[in-house]
Design an enzyme around this catalytic site. Structure first.
Site, PDB file in Angstrom:
ATOM      1  CD  GLU A 269      43.590   6.961 -41.162  1.00  9.89           C
ATOM      2  OE1 GLU A 269      44.019   5.970 -40.560  1.00  9.89           O
ATOM      3  OE2 GLU A 269      43.183   6.930 -42.330  1.00  9.89           O
TER       4      GLU A 269
ATOM      5  NE  ARG B  65      46.820   5.649 -42.575  1.00  7.40           N
ATOM      6  CZ  ARG B  65      47.493   4.598 -43.066  1.00  7.40           C
ATOM      7  NH1 ARG B  65      48.766   4.729 -43.437  1.00  7.40           N
ATOM      8  NH2 ARG B  65      46.909   3.437 -43.212  1.00  7.40           N
TER       9      ARG B  65
ATOM     10  CB  SER C 295      41.249   3.411 -40.512  1.00 12.01           C
ATOM     11  OG  SER C 295      41.533   2.279 -41.291  1.00 12.01           O
TER      12      SER C 295
HETATM   13  C1  LIG Z   1      36.397   3.290 -47.520  1.00 11.57           C
HETATM   14  C2  LIG Z   1      37.624   4.113 -47.232  1.00 11.57           C
HETATM   15  C3  LIG Z   1      38.853   3.499 -47.209  1.00 11.57           C
HETATM   16  C4  LIG Z   1      40.018   4.230 -46.947  1.00 11.57           C
HETATM   17  N1  LIG Z   1      41.212   3.599 -46.931  1.00 11.57           N
HETATM   18  C5  LIG Z   1      42.347   4.291 -46.684  1.00 11.57           C
HETATM   19  C6  LIG Z   1      43.616   3.627 -46.666  1.00 11.57           C
HETATM   20  O1  LIG Z   1      43.701   2.417 -46.901  1.00 11.57           O
HETATM   21  N2  LIG Z   1      44.722   4.358 -46.398  1.00 11.57           N
HETATM   22  C7  LIG Z   1      44.649   5.696 -46.158  1.00 11.57           C
HETATM   23  O2  LIG Z   1      45.701   6.306 -45.922  1.00 11.57           O
HETATM   24  N3  LIG Z   1      43.468   6.355 -46.182  1.00 11.57           N
HETATM   25  C8  LIG Z   1      42.319   5.684 -46.430  1.00 11.57           C
HETATM   26  N4  LIG Z   1      41.110   6.331 -46.426  1.00 11.57           N
HETATM   27  C9  LIG Z   1      41.077   7.775 -46.136  1.00 11.57           C
HETATM   28  C10 LIG Z   1      41.025   8.667 -47.395  1.00 11.57           C
HETATM   29  O3  LIG Z   1      40.557   7.961 -48.509  1.00 11.57           O
HETATM   30  C11 LIG Z   1      42.387   9.265 -47.728  1.00 11.57           C
HETATM   31  O4  LIG Z   1      42.898   9.959 -46.637  1.00 11.57           O
HETATM   32  C12 LIG Z   1      42.303  10.221 -48.924  1.00 11.57           C
HETATM   33  O5  LIG Z   1      43.597  10.634 -49.289  1.00 11.57           O
HETATM   34  C13 LIG Z   1      41.425  11.444 -48.662  1.00 11.57           C
HETATM   35  O6  LIG Z   1      41.223  12.102 -49.899  1.00 11.57           O
HETATM   36  P1  LIG Z   1      40.068  13.151 -50.091  1.00 11.57           P
HETATM   37  O7  LIG Z   1      40.239  13.784 -51.423  1.00 11.57           O
HETATM   38  O8  LIG Z   1      38.756  12.502 -49.855  1.00 11.57           O
HETATM   39  O9  LIG Z   1      40.392  14.188 -48.955  1.00 11.57           O
HETATM   40  P2  LIG Z   1      39.372  14.949 -47.979  1.00 11.57           P
HETATM   41  O10 LIG Z   1      38.685  13.958 -47.113  1.00 11.57           O
HETATM   42  O11 LIG Z   1      38.520  15.865 -48.761  1.00 11.57           O
HETATM   43  O12 LIG Z   1      40.390  15.788 -47.102  1.00 11.57           O
HETATM   44  C14 LIG Z   1      41.217  15.147 -46.150  1.00 11.57           C
HETATM   45  C15 LIG Z   1      42.194  16.174 -45.585  1.00 11.57           C
HETATM   46  O13 LIG Z   1      43.088  16.589 -46.607  1.00 11.57           O
HETATM   47  C16 LIG Z   1      42.980  17.991 -46.831  1.00 11.57           C
HETATM   48  N5  LIG Z   1      43.114  18.195 -48.270  1.00 11.57           N
HETATM   49  C17 LIG Z   1      42.446  17.541 -49.251  1.00 11.57           C
HETATM   50  N6  LIG Z   1      42.862  17.958 -50.451  1.00 11.57           N
HETATM   51  C18 LIG Z   1      43.808  18.899 -50.227  1.00 11.57           C
HETATM   52  C19 LIG Z   1      44.616  19.722 -51.075  1.00 11.57           C
HETATM   53  N7  LIG Z   1      44.543  19.669 -52.407  1.00 11.57           N
HETATM   54  N8  LIG Z   1      45.478  20.597 -50.481  1.00 11.57           N
HETATM   55  C20 LIG Z   1      45.572  20.683 -49.129  1.00 11.57           C
HETATM   56  N9  LIG Z   1      44.825  19.937 -48.282  1.00 11.57           N
HETATM   57  C21 LIG Z   1      43.957  19.059 -48.833  1.00 11.57           C
HETATM   58  C22 LIG Z   1      41.633  18.390 -46.259  1.00 11.57           C
HETATM   59  O14 LIG Z   1      41.614  19.754 -45.859  1.00 11.57           O
HETATM   60  C23 LIG Z   1      41.514  17.441 -45.085  1.00 11.57           C
HETATM   61  O15 LIG Z   1      42.274  17.939 -44.008  1.00 11.57           O
HETATM   62  C24 LIG Z   1      39.915   5.618 -46.696  1.00 11.57           C
HETATM   63  C25 LIG Z   1      38.664   6.250 -46.736  1.00 11.57           C
HETATM   64  C26 LIG Z   1      37.527   5.500 -46.998  1.00 11.57           C
HETATM   65  C27 LIG Z   1      36.183   6.184 -47.054  1.00 11.57           C
END
Ligand SMILES: Cc1cc2nc3c(=O)[nH]c(=O)nc-3n(C[C@H](O)[C@H](O)[C@H](O)COP(=O)(O)OP(=O)(O)OC[C@H]3O[C@@H](n4cnc5c(N)ncnc54)[C@H](O)[C@@H]3O)c2cc1C
Length: 347
Positions: free
Chosen positions: A339, A169, A242
């Site tokens: 996380e 992570r 998580s």
């Molecule tokens: C139901 C659920 C289940 C999940 N299961 C998992 C899992 O199994 N494994 C796991 O690892 N994660 C999991 N996650 C967490 C999440 O889905 C991931 O971390 C995902 O990659 C976040 O993507 P996002 O576009 O929503 O990012 P955001 O939530 O919008 O951003 C997350 C972070 O990334 C940064 N960021 C986003 N896009 C960019 C970019 N293009 N350039 C630079 N920085 C950026 C943001 O500034 C922030 O710091 C889960 C979340 C939920 C709600």
């Protein structure tokens, strides 16, 4: 020709974070063409504003009602094959592509590797940030390079995987938030080979599905079934998956915990001197599963997931997260680290 980006002011974020928190941002820049990032960042109106990249908002907690600054949201979402060495295919994916749609696209192309990562919400550009992982697989294994705009050098850059610092992570991107805007990722995916079904429950799920063969498509289907059963659906109940990372402790600490508490689950970590603990187990043993304070709650379905049962605020969820972590620290002497990115406060 469509504008490369657009700016909006005083923007509601309720539909832009999976906790469904009612925060507002001073400004939201929606980027349709990543090559326009330098022009966007040179906009006079943005010069004094803090910038934060927002994908689908599935790994953020807005801990304040007002995000003072500009959120940058990338919408470019093309996927294209850019190389093929016979055994592997190189795929270039724009940051704005939806992750789970990408997983389906790779399966449709007969490629494998991402099947264990099915149904993770979010954009492809966010995948390298915390090196998303699930069911024994991390995306970093398949990332050949990450394309970014580096705000420190004011230049586009391509970081091959060796420069990404992927860990559990973790990555260089997570350690220096907002320095680099990820514009695309390059994946190197095998065309054939064994799938990874070693993770507890995956083989059993395939068996329960009628003894299916562990093909990439079947593994993705099994992963989706398990996830739908185990995790609250953010479309129904606000959550960010998580909420805490599984703590990594010195091996001696894990051994000592096992001697004091019966049944402590202990897993291998990246070095032999360390062990990974289950944050869900620690939280459950500390009595938090299903705990509710107003609309901020610890999911009754999964102790690792904090949920917004309706009208919880970011500060309320953050306060609950702090209480959970403090009680785990007190009972087990183990520090929990969130996380999701906490925006507008520190943990
Ligand atoms: C139901 C659920 C289940 C999940 N299961 C998992 C899992 O199994 N494994 C796991 O690892 N994660 C999991 N996650 C967490 C999440 O889905 C991931 O971390 C995902 O990659 C976040 O993507 P996002 O576009 O929503 O990012 P955001 O939530 O919008 O951003 C997350 C972070 O990334 C940064 N960021 C986003 N896009 C960019 C970019 N293009 N350039 C630079 N920085 C950026 C943001 O500034 C922030 O710091 C889960 C979340 C939920 C709600």
């Amino acid at each position: 020709m469509a504008a490369a980006y657009s700016l909006a002011w005083d923007v509601p974020l309720h539909g832009r974070n999976t906790f469904h928190l009612d925060a507002r941002a001073d400004c939201l820049a929606t980027v349709h063409d990543a090559t326009a990032l330098p022009s966007l960042l040179a906009e006079p109106a943005l010069q004094d504003l803090p910038l934060l990249v927002l994908g689908a908002g599935s790994n953020v907690l807005f801990a304040t009602d007002r995000i003072a600054g500009c959120l940058i949201h990338l919408q470019c979402d093309s996927i294209r094959i850019v190389g093929d060495d016979g055994g592997h295919v190189l795929v270039h994916v724009d940051a704005g592509c939806e992750w789970d749609a990408l997983v389906d696209w790779t399966l449709d192309c007969g490629l494998q590797g991402l099947e264990n990562l099915a149904l993770i919400p979010g954009q492809a550009g966010a995948a390298p940030i915390q090196n998303i992982g699930a069911y024994g697989v991390e995306v970093g294994t398949f990332i050949a390079a990450v394309h970014v705009f580096d705000r420190q050098t004011a230049a586009f850059d391509r970081l091959p995987t060796e420069r990404c610092g992927f860990g559990y992570r973790d990555s260089v991107f997570k350690r220096a938030p907002d320095r680099r805007i990820v514009t695309a990722i390059e994946l190197r995916l095998p065309k054939a080979g064994a799938t990874n079904v070693a993770y507890a429950g995956l083989g059993e799920e395939l068996a329960a599905m009628g003894g299916l063969q562990p093909t990439p498509r079947n593994v993705a289907a099994a992963v989706r079934r398990i996830r739908r059963r185990k995790l609250p659906d953010p479309a129904v109940t606000g959550n960010a998956g998580s909420f805490f990372k599984n703590p990594v402790v010195a091996r001696a600490v894990a051994v000592e915990l096992q001697s004091r508490f019966e049944g402590v689950p202990v897993f291998p970590a990246s070095t032999d001197a360390e062990r990974k603990l289950s944050a869900a187990w620690l939280i459950e043993q500390a009595g938090w599963r299903g705990f509710r304070d107003g609309d901020a709650a610890v999911s009754a379905q999964h102790a690792l997931v904090l949920v917004n049962l309706g009208q919880a605020t970011g500060p309320q969820l953050l306060a609950l997260a702090r209480r959970v972590a403090a009680s785990v620290q007190e009972k087990f002497g183990v520090a929990l680290e969130p996380e999701p990115r906490i925006v507008g406060a520190t943990f």
